[in-house]
Design an enzyme around this catalytic site. Structure first.
Site, PDB file in Angstrom:
ATOM      1  N   ASP A 323      17.625  -1.893  -8.364  1.00 49.02           N
ATOM      2  CA  ASP A 323      16.398  -0.949  -8.130  1.00 49.02           C
ATOM      3  C   ASP A 323      16.021  -0.556  -9.496  1.00 49.02           C
ATOM      4  OD1 ASP A 323      15.614  -0.972  -5.525  1.00 49.02           O
ATOM      5  OD2 ASP A 323      17.150   0.623  -4.839  1.00 49.02           O
ATOM      6  N   ASP A 360       3.276  17.080  -2.259  1.00 42.70           N
ATOM      7  CA  ASP A 360       4.029  15.922  -2.646  1.00 42.70           C
ATOM      8  C   ASP A 360       5.222  16.903  -3.444  1.00 42.70           C
ATOM      9  OD1 ASP A 360       5.775  13.912  -3.853  1.00 42.70           O
ATOM     10  OD2 ASP A 360       3.802  12.844  -4.275  1.00 42.70           O
ATOM     11  N   PHE A 391       4.575   9.835   1.905  1.00 41.97           N
ATOM     12  CA  PHE A 391       4.631   8.372   1.252  1.00 41.97           C
ATOM     13  C   PHE A 391       5.550   7.568   2.287  1.00 41.97           C
ATOM     14  CE2 PHE A 391       6.971   4.957  -0.663  1.00 41.97           C
ATOM     15  CZ  PHE A 391       5.566   4.566  -1.300  1.00 41.97           C
ATOM     16  N   ARG A 396       2.665   2.589   1.417  1.00 45.14           N
ATOM     17  CA  ARG A 396       2.521   2.586  -0.102  1.00 45.14           C
ATOM     18  C   ARG A 396       1.545   3.680  -0.576  1.00 45.14           C
ATOM     19  NH1 ARG A 396       1.999  -2.688  -2.836  1.00 45.14           N
ATOM     20  NH2 ARG A 396       2.970  -1.816  -4.290  1.00 45.14           N
ATOM     21  N   LYS A 410      -3.409   9.037  -2.739  1.00 41.47           N
ATOM     22  CA  LYS A 410      -2.772   8.251  -3.956  1.00 41.47           C
ATOM     23  C   LYS A 410      -1.778   7.425  -3.433  1.00 41.47           C
ATOM     24  CE  LYS A 410       0.799  11.406  -5.581  1.00 41.47           C
ATOM     25  NZ  LYS A 410       0.993  12.320  -4.281  1.00 41.47           N
TER      26      LYS A 410
END
Length: 700
Positions: A323, A360, A391, A396, A410
């Site tokens: 990743d 968030d 999210f 996405r 966003k």
């Protein structure tokens, strides 16, 4: 342009274990005791090579008491002395081989004792279905039970946090003194381990393991070798050594007729000594120690492996799937700049970005809020009446549903474009519902900087782009270059767009990358590589990583990750450092290199021992030219060769435990190096040692 300061680590983190020091006192005494206990034939038969030496010791011991047991021999007194010396040397050859295995096991058992000292039965507050609390012993907890833990309590079992936020001391497991914040609902901070201690507040956890199956229990089984089974390569090498032993047995059986033919008769004891000297006893005696030491080195790097098979597989890895975030980059992308589009002002973008991020709690979200507040933005709505949108890998996007019905989002630029189109209505504003022409320019600008662009919108109006700054970890390019020289391919997976991904990939030095990757893409990449006959390794920490971790040949889960990820992987990194996978590949390759080097050395030794014993046997018939080493007598040659054969095993124990120094070379280069150092060296060393022993011992 306004930027947040981003701190970078001053250097690579030492991933070695920092758990309480293992008490090594008495290790050698315990290993010596174990070496004699392992003389039990039920244990000895597990190693074919050393079992032949064990049987040879029995035969020569019988011949020591009765030299004429298998036929009349001249000079019985001298023959009895020779047989006794051979028996003694063969006995210590077996003991030294057992000692090598015992010393490797002893280090693991000492570590296991240190781990056991951190584990103790505790009283737990079990939550009953009616909400009441029952005091129970931690050994009575079962998977699915819920337990309440308050500040100062020891966490009674492995589990997942379902309620509360608290700091936890995990130093007993990871060795790191800094407490870790634990809270529910996150992949990286909801898992707790039995034996750690809560320092503040309180938590409610759901138990995820039954008694005896917890994390510390598995670690103890690993380091003390209780769960160690021979790996495929180790089994294959054991079979090869057994075949070589049979070959030398056949060869030795042809010597007596030839010796009788030339007038130099031999005895059974000498033939046993010749067989033991020629079979690969060095690698046979050290093989188990090498495998156990490989597991020990993994434990020293704070990694728990389910088996030696996983450790060895690291050495055969062809492809690393990594990743980007947290592995190749530092992990916490931070907001660095707001770029207005569609005629909006910087203040407008800051206000909408703040509104989209108030719920968030990720480092990225908090950095967006901090940057917006630096520009003077503030929430203009009642956050108590607003609703946060988390999210998801599918959409996405994340954001906020405002009290007045407005939707602020966003996320990835393409996702925001789709969101805006889906909500496109005519509201009398020429900008509404259309995709700004300057959006793509801002997107490419951020991408070319190697950052992550997030578009931000309200309803059907795109306000601008948030520049999230990524920093590639220092030193990774050099490490990837090393892997490339070893023939290991590196693939970076990222949810970023292709432009950003290509910039990061080029800076980090990976061989390939997959942009805009979904959890399904991870499995697809792994299967595609495996279809080409390659072995694949990957890291992960989330529940959505579990299928890919299970699919990979080597799956490394983070200790901070979810229980699903840990159960799917065959290794767990206690430090939760995704780059540890590169260290594991190095350990695996070092294990294979060490085994190959000592095998080469052991077989090469046979050449010198052959020239030491065979020629002196026939020299008794007057063929003195064969004795190129000029040894004093056949008896002296046999004793010298056997003494060397016995002493070389303990002499190589440090190398077997520490491992041959790893160098990032190709397979061909490693083979050439092994042949040069351990092949040629394995031929020369016995010649010198046997000659010196022959000069020292009085036997002639």
């Amino acid at each position: 342009m306004t930027s947040n300061s981003i701190s970078t680590p001053s250097g690579p983190r030492d991933s070695r274990r920092h758990t309480p020091k293992v008490d090594m006192s008495g290790l050698y005494q315990r290993a010596i005791r174990e070496a004699f206990i392992k003389l039990d034939p039920r244990h000895a038969i597990q190693n074919p090579v050393m079992f032949v030496v064990w049987l040879g010791t029995i035969v020569t011991a019988l011949l020591t008491f009765d030299p004429n047991l298998f036929g009349t021999v001249p000079d019985t007194g001298k023959q009895r002395l020779l047989n006794g010396l051979i028996t003694l040397i063969l006995f210590f050859t077996v003991v030294f081989a057992n000692f090598a295995e015992a010393i490797a096991e002893g280090r693991g058992k000492a570590q296991a004792d240190a781990l056991r000292s951190t584990r103790s039965d505790t009283t737990a507050r079990k939550l009953l279905p009616d909400g009441s609390i029952q005091q129970v012993n931690s050994t009575e907890l079962r998977r699915g039970d819920q337990v309440k833990i308050v500040a100062g309590d020891m966490i009674p079992a492995d589990g997942e946090v379902v309620q509360g936020i608290a700091s936890v001391d995990e130093s007993a497991i990871t060795g790191e003194s800094a407490p870790v914040l634990k809270q529910p609902g996150t992949d990286i901070a909801s898992s707790v381990t039995g034996g750690t201690r809560i320092l503040s507040d309180e938590l409610v956890i759901r138990v995820t393991s039954d008694p005896g199956q917890g994390f510390i229990d598995r670690m103890i089984a690993l380091v003390e070798g209780a769960s160690r089974s021979k790996t495929p390569n180790e089994i294959a090498l054991t079979v090869l050594l057994a075949v070589l032993t049979l070959v030398f047995l056949i060869v030795v059986s042809t010597v007596p007729p030839l010796a009788n033919f030339v007038g130099a008769p031999t005895t059974i004891a000498i033939m046993v000594a010749l067989l033991v000297a020629l079979i690969p006893t060095t690698i046979g005696g050290l093989l188990s120690a090498i495998g156990i030491a490989g597991m020990d080195r993994v434990a020293q790097f704070n990694v728990i492996a389910t088996s030696g098979r996983a450790v060895e597989a690291c050495g055969d890895i062809n492809t690393l799937v990594l990743d980007k975030t947290g592995t190749i980059t530092l992990g916490n992308r931070l907001a660095d700049e707001f770029i207005p589009v569609n005629g909006h002002s910087l203040e407008d973008v800051a206000a909408i970005s703040l509104a989209a991020s108030v719920f968030d709690e990720t480092p990225e979200g908090r950095s967006i809020v901090a940057l917006a507040e630096q520009l003077g933005a503030s929430a203009t709505f009642d956050s108590q009446k607003a609703e946060g949108v988390e999210f998801s890998a599918r959409t996405r996007m994340s954001g906020t549903n405002l009290p007045d019905g407005g939707e602020v989002r966003k996320g990835a630029v393409d996702s925001i474009k789709g969101f805006v189109r889906s909500r496109s209505v005519s509201v009398g504003d020429s900008r509404s519902g259309s995709i700004p022409t300057d959006l793509d320019a801002a997107y490419e600008h951020v991408s070319k900087l190697g950052g992550t662009p997030l578009a931000v919108c309200k309803d059907n109006d795109i306000y601008g782009v948030i520049y999230l700054k990524d920093i590639v970890k220092p030193g990774l390019r050099e490490r990837f270059d090393q892997l490339r020289r070893m023939g290991v391919k590196t693939i970076m997976l990222t949810g970023d767009n292709r432009i950003t991904a290509s910039v990061i990939a080029q800076e980090a030095g990976v061989d390939d990358f997959i942009a805009e990757a979904t959890p399904e893409d991870k499995i697809s990449v792994i299967r595609a590589e495996q279809a080409q006959g390659k072995l694949v390794a990957m890291t992960g920490d989330g529940t959505n990583d579990a299928p890919a971790l299970a699919q990979a040949n080597v799956g490394v889960a983070m200790n901070s990750g979810t229980q699903a990820a840990k159960e799917a992987a065959n290794m767990v990194d206690l430090d939760s450092d995704p780059t540890k996978l590169i260290d594991l590949v190095t350990i695996g390759k070092q294990l294979l290199i060490t085994r190959g080097a000592l095998t080469t050395f052991s077989i090469a030794n046979d050449i010198a021992k052959y020239f030491a014993i065979i020629p002196t046997i026939f020299a008794a018939a007057g063929i003195g030219a064969l004795n190129i080493m000029r040894l004093k007598s056949p008896e002296s040659a046999i004793i010298s060769a056997l003494i060397y054969n016995a002493l070389i095993i303990p002499a190589l124990i440090p190398l077997a435990l520490k491992g041959v120094k790893f160098r990032p070379l190709t397979a061909d280069q490693l083979l050439q190096r092994n042949i040069l150092i351990y092949g040629v060296g394995g031929v020369i060393a016995p010649f010198i040692a046997i000659k010196l022993i022959d000069l020292i011992i009085p036997f002639s």
